[in-house]
Design a protein around this motif. Sequence first.
Motif, short mmCIF file in Angstrom:
data_model
loop_
_atom_site.label_atom_id
_atom_site.label_comp_id
_atom_site.label_asym_id
_atom_site.label_seq_id
_atom_site.Cartn_x
_atom_site.Cartn_y
_atom_site.Cartn_z
N SER A 88 7.51 10.71 -7.38
CA SER A 88 8.26 10.77 -7.44
C SER A 88 8.74 11.35 -5.27
O SER A 88 9.68 10.55 -5.34
CB SER A 88 9.80 11.35 -8.34
OG SER A 88 8.85 10.77 -9.30
N TYR A 89 8.14 12.04 -5.27
CA TYR A 89 8.23 12.90 -4.22
C TYR A 89 8.07 11.98 -3.24
O TYR A 89 8.27 11.80 -2.01
CB TYR A 89 8.17 14.83 -4.14
CG TYR A 89 7.84 14.95 -3.11
CD1 TYR A 89 8.82 15.75 -2.52
CD2 TYR A 89 6.56 14.99 -1.94
CE1 TYR A 89 8.71 16.21 -0.92
CE2 TYR A 89 6.90 15.56 -0.45
CZ TYR A 89 7.62 16.02 0.01
OH TYR A 89 7.26 16.21 0.76
N HIS A 90 6.61 11.40 -3.34
CA HIS A 90 5.99 10.53 -2.58
C HIS A 90 6.60 9.23 -2.17
O HIS A 90 6.19 8.44 -1.15
CB HIS A 90 4.57 10.34 -2.80
CG HIS A 90 3.81 11.63 -2.83
ND1 HIS A 90 2.27 11.14 -1.41
CD2 HIS A 90 3.62 12.87 -3.13
CE1 HIS A 90 1.39 12.35 -1.86
NE2 HIS A 90 2.24 13.17 -2.36
N ALA A 91 7.37 8.64 -3.45
CA ALA A 91 7.88 7.62 -3.56
C ALA A 91 9.11 7.83 -2.50
O ALA A 91 8.99 6.90 -1.83
CB ALA A 91 8.25 7.12 -4.96
N GLU A 92 10.24 8.54 -2.86
CA GLU A 92 10.85 9.01 -2.42
C GLU A 92 10.96 9.18 -0.62
O GLU A 92 11.42 8.47 -0.17
CB GLU A 92 11.85 10.02 -2.28
CG GLU A 92 13.58 10.57 -2.02
CD GLU A 92 13.45 12.10 -2.69
OE1 GLU A 92 14.57 11.93 -1.75
OE2 GLU A 92 13.08 12.11 -3.27
N HIS A 93 10.12 10.20 -0.54
CA HIS A 93 9.10 9.81 1.21
C HIS A 93 8.34 9.12 2.17
O HIS A 93 8.14 9.28 2.91
CB HIS A 93 8.68 11.36 1.46
CG HIS A 93 9.91 12.63 1.06
ND1 HIS A 93 10.76 12.82 0.99
CD2 HIS A 93 10.24 12.71 0.30
CE1 HIS A 93 12.13 13.30 1.37
NE2 HIS A 93 11.96 13.05 0.30
N MET A 94 8.30 8.00 1.38
CA MET A 94 7.12 7.06 1.84
C MET A 94 8.09 6.14 2.76
O MET A 94 8.96 5.50 2.44
CB MET A 94 6.27 5.94 0.62
CG MET A 94 5.70 4.88 0.82
SD MET A 94 3.77 6.32 1.72
CE MET A 94 3.64 7.06 0.53
N GLU A 95 7.21 5.81 3.42
CA GLU A 95 7.90 4.87 5.04
C GLU A 95 6.74 4.09 5.04
O GLU A 95 5.60 3.82 4.85
CB GLU A 95 8.03 5.75 6.55
CG GLU A 95 8.59 6.62 6.75
CD GLU A 95 10.42 6.12 7.06
OE1 GLU A 95 10.33 5.55 6.81
OE2 GLU A 95 10.99 7.91 6.79
N HIS A 96 8.23 2.58 5.63
CA HIS A 96 7.15 1.64 4.98
C HIS A 96 7.46 0.81 6.17
O HIS A 96 9.25 0.21 6.66
CB HIS A 96 7.59 0.42 3.73
CG HIS A 96 7.26 0.91 2.72
ND1 HIS A 96 7.92 2.08 2.10
CD2 HIS A 96 7.00 0.47 1.99
CE1 HIS A 96 7.73 2.09 1.29
NE2 HIS A 96 6.74 1.17 0.62
N ILE B 87 0.60 -1.85 -0.27
CA ILE B 87 -0.45 0.30 -0.01
C ILE B 87 0.76 0.94 0.09
O ILE B 87 0.21 2.22 -0.29
CB ILE B 87 -1.10 -0.39 1.28
CG1 ILE B 87 -1.83 -1.07 0.96
CG2 ILE B 87 -1.11 1.79 1.71
CD1 ILE B 87 -2.97 -0.67 -0.68
N GLY B 88 2.30 1.48 0.21
CA GLY B 88 3.27 2.48 0.22
C GLY B 88 2.99 2.61 -1.90
O GLY B 88 3.32 4.16 -1.43
N TYR B 89 3.24 1.34 -2.05
CA TYR B 89 3.27 2.03 -3.16
C TYR B 89 1.74 1.99 -3.89
O TYR B 89 1.98 2.71 -4.72
CB TYR B 89 3.30 0.64 -4.02
CG TYR B 89 3.55 0.63 -5.43
CD1 TYR B 89 4.07 1.15 -6.56
CD2 TYR B 89 3.78 -1.34 -5.92
CE1 TYR B 89 3.89 1.21 -7.94
CE2 TYR B 89 3.62 -1.02 -7.80
CZ TYR B 89 3.19 -0.54 -7.86
OH TYR B 89 3.41 -0.28 -9.52
N GLY B 90 1.03 1.83 -3.62
CA GLY B 90 -0.37 1.94 -3.68
C GLY B 90 -0.81 3.25 -3.77
O GLY B 90 -1.31 4.50 -4.41
N LEU B 91 -0.18 3.99 -2.31
CA LEU B 91 -0.61 5.13 -1.79
C LEU B 91 -0.01 6.38 -3.34
O LEU B 91 -0.68 7.04 -4.07
CB LEU B 91 -0.75 6.23 -0.33
CG LEU B 91 -0.62 5.29 0.41
CD1 LEU B 91 0.10 6.13 1.73
CD2 LEU B 91 -2.42 5.60 0.59
#
Length: 288
Positions: free
Chosen positions: A151-159, A124-128
């Motif tokens: 890309s900003y969201h992907a770079e700063h998405m915590e899992h 869901i990190g990818y999904g968001l």
Amino acid sequence: MTVKIMADSSCDLTEHYYNEYDIEMVPLTVHLNNKEYRDSIDIQPKTVYDEMRAGKGTKTSQVSPQTFKTIFTSYAETNQPLVYLAFSSELSGTYQSAAMMAEEVKESYPGAQIHVIDTKCASIGYGLVILRAAELAKEGADAASIIETASYHAEHMEHIFTVDDLEYLYRGGRVSKTAAFVGSLLKIKPLLHVEDGKLVPLEKIRGRKKVLGRMIDLMAARGDDFSNQVIGISHGDDLERAEQLRDMICEKFNISQKNVVIEMVGAVIGAHSGPGTLALFFLNKPYK
């Protein structure tokens, strides 16, 4: 022309999101009982978890290069812009296959607007990340703007995630056999996170009850601006625990349940993490 967003099934979004945002989804493959299934199309996660609990082994495989070539060619022929945000290249070869096929298609269609981006994210990190890109596409944003924000969201998405049984991570080569045995014996629950697209062990916690509190502690230490972002929770067929984590988050950070998306970990990722997996996703920088 509106930019089309494409995802693969490792984003663990359900069909209503694909329909609502007109997202193209390409499935990875699950191998179970000597049969092949298209993730989220021919097989649902619950089936995989039930089989794993019964002791059955599962395997997965990436999207084939030919599948990507066919899809990319269809967009190139109509000159429609396509942004494919891919599952982490550190966890699957799907991104590499897509990037290779995009270049091949562009040799025949030099003007093709095909963009392939490695999100370095999963579940869901990818999904968001996909949902934010799809929102922008629906609003009429161009490909460059969508790629920049995604890309900003992907770079700063915590899992931040944990598993219920270390045996499944051992089978996938994520922990040693000794660690899996000792962890199971001592009821140690590992906390892991994703660092540059890779699964990295973070901490070992004794006892299932302490894990949720520690996940929230890490969220408080790493996160920012929770009231203005969507929080993601995914679970390996353990909705009760996922909802418990959601309620704790809403109370701790004073946010609405509407700000939290809960989905089951999909068949492909679940085949490696196992039943009882629980994962938390949020941005560590302000939402944009």
